[in-house]
Design an enzyme around this catalytic site. Structure first.
Site, PDB file in Angstrom:
ATOM      1  N   ASP A 118     139.462  10.817  64.972  1.00 14.21           N
ATOM      2  CA  ASP A 118     139.054  10.383  63.709  1.00 14.21           C
ATOM      3  C   ASP A 118     140.001  10.848  62.524  1.00 14.21           C
ATOM      4  OD1 ASP A 118     137.161   9.399  61.787  1.00 14.21           O
ATOM      5  OD2 ASP A 118     136.023  11.245  61.689  1.00 14.21           O
TER       6      ASP A 118
ATOM      7  N   ASP B 278     138.148   5.054  56.748  1.00 14.51           N
ATOM      8  CA  ASP B 278     137.128   4.235  56.221  1.00 14.51           C
ATOM      9  C   ASP B 278     136.109   5.184  55.389  1.00 14.51           C
ATOM     10  OD1 ASP B 278     136.389   5.622  58.781  1.00 14.51           O
ATOM     11  OD2 ASP B 278     134.628   4.348  58.430  1.00 14.51           O
TER      12      ASP B 278
ATOM     13  N   ALA C 287     128.600   5.530  59.829  1.00 18.99           N
ATOM     14  CA  ALA C 287     127.772   6.251  59.033  1.00 18.99           C
ATOM     15  C   ALA C 287     126.101   5.923  59.487  1.00 18.99           C
ATOM     16  CB  ALA C 287     127.996   5.720  57.556  1.00 18.99           C
TER      17      ALA C 287
ATOM     18  N   CYS D  17     116.035  21.485  85.200  1.00 17.12           N
ATOM     19  CA  CYS D  17     117.280  20.731  85.315  1.00 17.12           C
ATOM     20  C   CYS D  17     118.111  20.966  86.537  1.00 17.12           C
ATOM     21  CB  CYS D  17     118.281  20.914  84.119  1.00 17.12           C
ATOM     22  SG  CYS D  17     119.955  20.331  84.181  1.00 17.12           S
TER      23      CYS D  17
ATOM     24  N   CYS E 276     121.391  20.784  86.883  1.00 16.56           N
ATOM     25  CA  CYS E 276     122.823  21.049  86.822  1.00 16.56           C
ATOM     26  C   CYS E 276     123.039  22.392  87.357  1.00 16.56           C
ATOM     27  CB  CYS E 276     123.174  20.930  85.169  1.00 16.56           C
ATOM     28  SG  CYS E 276     122.698  22.205  84.229  1.00 16.56           S
TER      29      CYS E 276
ATOM     30  N   CYS F   7     121.742  25.484  85.688  1.00 16.23           N
ATOM     31  CA  CYS F   7     120.351  25.790  85.706  1.00 16.23           C
ATOM     32  C   CYS F   7     119.937  26.238  86.940  1.00 16.23           C
ATOM     33  CB  CYS F   7     119.635  24.567  85.131  1.00 16.23           C
ATOM     34  SG  CYS F   7     119.718  24.090  83.351  1.00 16.23           S
TER      35      CYS F   7
END
Length: 481
Positions: free
Chosen positions: A90, A125, A193, A276, A278, A281
């Site tokens: 960015d 921008d 935005a 979860c 994952c 977890c």
């Protein structure tokens, strides 16, 4: 080094594709986790092991960092971050949106992004807040356009520069910005935005903004939704046509002790279970996670795992042709998301040309399903069928042998002739017990069929439950049970 985008599969306006910037390539839809060089909760190398193909970092932070500026210029961004995948940077626009200004020019930030080896650059921008007055939006949009033009003139058409699409909530300005960005030759186009819309759950307006931008952009543009990182809205945004997302939510939420799920966010301190699959977890109890000295990192790893898994789920749904079902499921997690889904359905006429003609299935999930393009297009198609002089519409009632042509009534589609029984969508539709919305929608389809066959004698066989509605809607026909 030009950015290219290849579409492989489509569903609604969502695409599975290949985004290539220089020698780096990633699958889309994709998530680019935000990486701050000063606060690397999860090292980018570990992200790569979790399936992350690309990340986004802030060139402005690097340019102002005593610790990292020279390292990035000497060694390159990929070496400093120890990440060999795609890196987008960015420009400093985020800081501009927070602080109002930055002490760097458009040319300076683009030159710095080039010099540190970024794969996709962002010009400086102006991220215009959604509630900015129209006159000010136009003024800021023109500055953004001038900076994109400057970027092309200085760095050439082959530079991997993105073309941000601004315009606040004014649809005509977003569409105009998208058209101008594409006319300038940008392939990678972030919709900017929109974070304030998501933070305030203004998903209905978010849908409008994305669709307006898409209408202006070329069909081959890769669309990046800036700042969208919660998995609950990926399916909806992808259905609108977004290909890339980025967010620091996985880390910011972890810092605040928040646990991300596909249906929302929970406070870890109030949880009694970890729902979860994952690795974090499954290797910790909720109490162990709460007390762990590495709680922030472990929670961030869970948040990122859930987020990446949802990205994969969205890609799979697009490829399978089941994105509508996923959008419907995810958007019922919050009333404002459901509002966004309903807005998408209201505007399907503007984007249905992007949709695929045939899909794996059609699941009826309530009144929203009646507005899907598969239903409205079926109504238009079935009205072209020529009926026999006498026909029975079988709507759940008995079928006497005296009728030579019998057509099934299958709501929400309406008439389902035998010849279409194996075809999509009605033939592959799974529907529950009939409800009033479904039946009324099917009746609209029947009326279109009968309008094009005015001389056919129609008899309707139904049940006591639905006899009154058929009698009322078709007063000139025989209706029996």
């Amino acid at each position: 080094m030009a950015v290219t985008f290849e579409v492989i599969h489509k569903d609604i306006a969502g695409r599975v594709g290949k985004l290539k910037a220089g020698e780096k390539q990633i699958k889309t839809p994709a998530l680019l986790p935000v990486v701050n060089p000063h606060l690397q909760i999860i090292p980018p190398a570990d992200m790569k092991k979790m399936g992350v193909e690309g990340i986004i970092t802030n060139a402005y932070i690097f340019s102002k960092s005593e610790e990292f500026r020279n390292q990035a210029l000497e060694r390159g961004l990929h070496d400093v971050l120890n990440f060999d995948g795609l890196i987008m940077t960015d420009s400093g626009s985020f800081q501009m949106s927070v602080y109002g200004s930055v002490d760097i020019t458009n040319e300076e930030t683009l030159s710095f992004q080039r010099d540190i080896g970024s794969d996709i650059w962002v010009p400086l921008d102006i991220p215009t807040h959604p509630d900015t007055p129209r006159e000010e939006v136009i003024e800021q949009m023109e500055i953004t356009m001038a900076r994109m033009k400057e970027a092309k003139e200085i760095f050439g058409d082959d530079a991997p520069i993105s073309g941000p699409v601004q315009g606040a909530v004014f649809e005509d300005l977003r569409e105009s910005a998208g058209r101008r960005v594409s006319e300038m030759g940008f392939t990678y186009c972030p919709v900017g935005a929109v974070v304030p819309l998501m933070e305030s759950y203004r998903y209905r307006e978010l849908v409008d903004v994305i669709i307006a931008a898409k209408k202006g952009l070329s069909a081959g543009a890769c669309v990046h939704l800036f700042g969208a990182g919660h998995p609950s809205m990926f399916a909806l945004a992808a259905a609108c046509g977004c290909d890339v997302f980025d967010s620091a939510a996985y880390a910011l939420y972890a810092k605040d002790g928040r646990y991300i799920t596909t249906s929302g966010t929970l406070k870890l301190d109030e949880m009694s279970e970890l729902p979860c699959a994952c690795p974090i977890c499954r290797s910790h109890t909720v109490e162990e996670l709460k007390k762990s000295p590495e709680k922030q990192k472990l929670l961030a790893m869970h948040n990122l795992s859930v987020t990446m898994a949802e990205i994969s789920r969205v890609r799979a749904a697009i490829q399978d042709g089941t994105l509508f079902e996923l959008v419907d499921e995810r958007c019922r997690a919050h009333p404002k998301l459901l509002d966004g889904y309903r807005r998408l359905l209201e505007r399907m006429g503007e984007i249905e040309l992007h949709d695929r003609a045939s899909k794996r299935r059609f699941f009826y999930r309530g009144s929203e399903s009646c507005k899907r393009p598969e239903v409205t297009n079926y109504h238009k198609m079935v009205s072209r069928i020529t009926l026999s002089p006498e026909v029975l519409i079988s709507a759940g009632g008995p079928v006497p042998s005296r009728f030579k042509e019998v057509i099934e009534f299958k709501p929400p589609f309406g008439a389902l002739p035998y010849e279409l029984a194996e075809t999509f969508p009605a033939g592959q539709a799974e529907i529950p017990s009939w409800d009033e919305d479904m039946v009324n929608c099917g009746i609209r389809g029947l009326k279109l069929l009968f309008e094009t066959n005015p001389d056919t004698k129609v008899t309707i066989s139904t049940t006591e439950k639905w006899k009154d509605i058929f009698t009322r809607e078709f007063p000139g026909f025989e209706v029996f049970t």
